[in-house]
Design a protein around this motif. Structure first.
Motif, PDB file in Angstrom:
ATOM      1  N   VAL A  66     -12.863   5.014   9.782  1.00 42.61           N
ATOM      2  CA  VAL A  66     -12.108   6.148   9.243  1.00 42.61           C
ATOM      3  C   VAL A  66     -10.713   5.703   8.800  1.00 42.61           C
ATOM      4  O   VAL A  66     -10.200   6.144   7.757  1.00 42.61           O
ATOM      5  CB  VAL A  66     -12.024   7.278  10.294  1.00 42.61           C
ATOM      6  CG1 VAL A  66     -11.137   8.414   9.793  1.00 42.61           C
ATOM      7  CG2 VAL A  66     -13.411   7.811  10.613  1.00 42.61           C
ATOM      8  N   THR A  70      -9.205   5.734   5.002  1.00 42.38           N
ATOM      9  CA  THR A  70      -7.984   6.467   4.657  1.00 42.38           C
ATOM     10  C   THR A  70      -6.964   5.561   3.981  1.00 42.38           C
ATOM     11  O   THR A  70      -6.383   5.917   2.949  1.00 42.38           O
ATOM     12  CB  THR A  70      -7.369   7.089   5.922  1.00 42.38           C
ATOM     13  OG1 THR A  70      -8.357   7.912   6.568  1.00 42.38           O
ATOM     14  CG2 THR A  70      -6.172   7.949   5.583  1.00 42.38           C
ATOM     15  N   ARG A  73      -7.713   4.232   0.300  1.00 41.30           N
ATOM     16  CA  ARG A  73      -7.847   5.237  -0.758  1.00 41.30           C
ATOM     17  C   ARG A  73      -6.571   6.060  -0.914  1.00 41.30           C
ATOM     18  O   ARG A  73      -6.613   7.174  -1.421  1.00 41.30           O
ATOM     19  CB  ARG A  73      -9.019   6.160  -0.429  1.00 41.30           C
ATOM     20  CG  ARG A  73     -10.347   5.442  -0.366  1.00 41.30           C
ATOM     21  CD  ARG A  73     -11.415   6.325   0.219  1.00 41.30           C
ATOM     22  NE  ARG A  73     -11.618   7.520  -0.598  1.00 41.30           N
ATOM     23  CZ  ARG A  73     -12.257   8.597  -0.167  1.00 41.30           C
ATOM     24  NH1 ARG A  73     -12.726   8.618   1.073  1.00 41.30           N
ATOM     25  NH2 ARG A  73     -12.412   9.642  -0.937  1.00 41.30           N
ATOM     26  N   GLN A  74      -5.440   5.510  -0.505  1.00 44.32           N
ATOM     27  CA  GLN A  74      -4.207   6.292  -0.589  1.00 44.32           C
ATOM     28  C   GLN A  74      -3.810   6.573  -2.036  1.00 44.32           C
ATOM     29  O   GLN A  74      -3.284   7.654  -2.330  1.00 44.32           O
ATOM     30  CB  GLN A  74      -3.079   5.567   0.156  1.00 44.32           C
ATOM     31  CG  GLN A  74      -3.282   5.593   1.659  1.00 44.32           C
ATOM     32  CD  GLN A  74      -1.997   5.364   2.417  1.00 44.32           C
ATOM     33  OE1 GLN A  74      -0.919   5.695   1.954  1.00 44.32           O
ATOM     34  NE2 GLN A  74      -2.115   4.805   3.607  1.00 44.32           N
ATOM     35  N   PHE A  77      -5.947   9.410  -3.060  1.00 45.67           N
ATOM     36  CA  PHE A  77      -5.442  10.654  -2.460  1.00 45.67           C
ATOM     37  C   PHE A  77      -4.156  11.106  -3.149  1.00 45.67           C
ATOM     38  O   PHE A  77      -3.926  12.313  -3.331  1.00 45.67           O
ATOM     39  CB  PHE A  77      -5.192  10.445  -0.968  1.00 45.67           C
ATOM     40  CG  PHE A  77      -6.447  10.216  -0.172  1.00 45.67           C
ATOM     41  CD1 PHE A  77      -7.647  10.787  -0.559  1.00 45.67           C
ATOM     42  CD2 PHE A  77      -6.427   9.423   0.966  1.00 45.67           C
ATOM     43  CE1 PHE A  77      -8.807  10.588   0.171  1.00 45.67           C
ATOM     44  CE2 PHE A  77      -7.579   9.211   1.708  1.00 45.67           C
ATOM     45  CZ  PHE A  77      -8.774   9.781   1.303  1.00 45.67           C
ATOM     46  N   LEU A  91      -7.501  17.079   3.712  1.00 44.86           N
ATOM     47  CA  LEU A  91      -7.932  16.869   5.097  1.00 44.86           C
ATOM     48  C   LEU A  91      -9.372  17.336   5.291  1.00 44.86           C
ATOM     49  O   LEU A  91     -10.156  16.695   6.006  1.00 44.86           O
ATOM     50  CB  LEU A  91      -7.000  17.607   6.051  1.00 44.86           C
ATOM     51  CG  LEU A  91      -5.580  17.051   6.186  1.00 44.86           C
ATOM     52  CD1 LEU A  91      -4.731  17.960   7.068  1.00 44.86           C
ATOM     53  CD2 LEU A  91      -5.602  15.641   6.758  1.00 44.86           C
ATOM     54  N   LEU A  94     -11.641  14.679   4.052  1.00 43.04           N
ATOM     55  CA  LEU A  94     -11.741  13.586   5.024  1.00 43.04           C
ATOM     56  C   LEU A  94     -12.691  13.953   6.165  1.00 43.04           C
ATOM     57  O   LEU A  94     -13.515  13.133   6.581  1.00 43.04           O
ATOM     58  CB  LEU A  94     -10.354  13.245   5.573  1.00 43.04           C
ATOM     59  CG  LEU A  94     -10.293  12.159   6.649  1.00 43.04           C
ATOM     60  CD1 LEU A  94     -10.756  10.824   6.088  1.00 43.04           C
ATOM     61  CD2 LEU A  94      -8.879  12.048   7.214  1.00 43.04           C
ATOM     62  N   SER A  98     -16.268  12.107   6.983  1.00 44.95           N
ATOM     63  CA  SER A  98     -16.462  11.542   8.324  1.00 44.95           C
ATOM     64  C   SER A  98     -17.662  12.165   9.015  1.00 44.95           C
ATOM     65  O   SER A  98     -18.407  11.484   9.727  1.00 44.95           O
ATOM     66  CB  SER A  98     -15.200  11.758   9.162  1.00 44.95           C
ATOM     67  OG  SER A  98     -14.072  11.165   8.542  1.00 44.95           O
ATOM     68  N   PRO A 171      -5.632   9.312  11.610  1.00 37.04           N
ATOM     69  CA  PRO A 171      -5.774   9.271  10.144  1.00 37.04           C
ATOM     70  C   PRO A 171      -5.436  10.609   9.477  1.00 37.04           C
ATOM     71  O   PRO A 171      -4.853  10.621   8.384  1.00 37.04           O
ATOM     72  CB  PRO A 171      -7.246   8.901   9.940  1.00 37.04           C
ATOM     73  CG  PRO A 171      -7.626   8.177  11.178  1.00 37.04           C
ATOM     74  CD  PRO A 171      -6.860   8.837  12.268  1.00 37.04           C
ATOM     75  N   SER A 172      -5.779  11.730  10.135  1.00 36.75           N
ATOM     76  CA  SER A 172      -5.460  13.036   9.561  1.00 36.75           C
ATOM     77  C   SER A 172      -3.956  13.254   9.529  1.00 36.75           C
ATOM     78  O   SER A 172      -3.410  13.758   8.531  1.00 36.75           O
ATOM     79  CB  SER A 172      -6.135  14.143  10.371  1.00 36.75           C
ATOM     80  OG  SER A 172      -7.533  13.994  10.364  1.00 36.75           O
ATOM     81  N   ARG A 174      -1.715  10.923   9.428  1.00 35.55           N
ATOM     82  CA  ARG A 174      -1.162   9.993   8.435  1.00 35.55           C
ATOM     83  C   ARG A 174      -1.378  10.530   7.017  1.00 35.55           C
ATOM     84  O   ARG A 174      -0.500  10.417   6.166  1.00 35.55           O
ATOM     85  CB  ARG A 174      -1.823   8.638   8.607  1.00 35.55           C
ATOM     86  CG  ARG A 174      -1.320   7.594   7.639  1.00 35.55           C
ATOM     87  CD  ARG A 174      -1.208   6.265   8.292  1.00 35.55           C
ATOM     88  NE  ARG A 174      -0.558   5.322   7.391  1.00 35.55           N
ATOM     89  CZ  ARG A 174      -0.066   4.171   7.776  1.00 35.55           C
ATOM     90  NH1 ARG A 174      -0.103   3.842   9.048  1.00 35.55           N
ATOM     91  NH2 ARG A 174       0.496   3.368   6.914  1.00 35.55           N
ATOM     92  N   LEU A 175      -2.548  11.097   6.786  1.00 37.95           N
ATOM     93  CA  LEU A 175      -2.841  11.646   5.466  1.00 37.95           C
ATOM     94  C   LEU A 175      -1.987  12.887   5.188  1.00 37.95           C
ATOM     95  O   LEU A 175      -1.543  13.100   4.057  1.00 37.95           O
ATOM     96  CB  LEU A 175      -4.331  11.994   5.378  1.00 37.95           C
ATOM     97  CG  LEU A 175      -4.858  12.442   4.013  1.00 37.95           C
ATOM     98  CD1 LEU A 175      -4.622  11.358   2.975  1.00 37.95           C
ATOM     99  CD2 LEU A 175      -6.341  12.762   4.117  1.00 37.95           C
TER     100      LEU A 175
END
Length: 196
Positions: A66, A70, A73-74, A77, A91, A94, A98, A171-172, A174-175
């Protein structure tokens, strides 16, 4: 006397004691073979320890998957955010991706394990030597049977799903905190965190 399940042993023992009272001494298998009961308890503790180790391996694998999904693929995104997609939808994307990965892993794992479990269910492992003699004396067949219970598969599926939810926390976050300008630049700037 044998019961259909070990869960029924205590209830059957209580009924027999109340029925015969002082005429007979009723003992369960743990009283008749305390060594085997202790060995089973130790084996169960070892099995639980091994399961938690496997959960840790699965957790690290899911987290790495995951996280890489993330980080790599920034820029993608960033483009999505720049074209009008809100962060909550990102989110959600994502989480959906997942969830598909988790579901695919559960299905493939179940399909691969069923033939092996089915074989050992039909051909259980035979115990030999002193351990087999001890089991025979206690009234048990000296084999290691496989228990095919759908609830076991469901429990493991729920556990893996819970591990995935834990792996999605960082990761969430951070995104959600992704800096739009840095993400669009890509490269070494994409790892920086800020508020767009």
């Amino acid at each position: 006397m044998h019961t259909d399940s070990l869960e029924h042993v205590a209830a059957v023992e209580t009924k027999l004691k109340s029925h015969y009272q002082d005429q007979l001494r009723v003992k369960d298998w743990q009283d008749l073979s305390p060594e085997m009961a202790q060995q089973i308890a130790m084996d169960r503790a070892g099995g639980i320890f091994l399961i938690y180790i496997l959960y840790g391996i699965v957790g690290f694998g899911l987290f790495a998957t995951v996280m890489m999904m993330t980080l790599e693929r920034q820029r993608e995104f960033g483009v999505m955010l720049a074209t009008g997609m809100v962060r909550s939808q990102l989110l959600g994307l994502l989480f959906i991706e997942s969830a598909f990965i988790c579901l695919l892993g559960i299905v493939i794992g179940t399909l691969l394990s069923m033939p092996v479990l089915g074989y050992f269910f039909l051909n259980p492992i035979e115990i030999t030597g002193d351990a087999a003699q001890m089991m025979l004396e206690a009234g048990f067949e000296p084999i290691l049977p496989v228990h095919l219970d759908p609830s076991l598969f469901m429990t493991q599926a729920v556990a893996v799903t819970f591990i995935l939810l834990l792996c999605l926390v960082y990761p969430s976050w951070r995104l959600y905190r992704l800096n739009l300008v840095s993400a669009l630049k890509g490269g070494s700037h994409a790892h920086q965190i800020g508020v767009a």
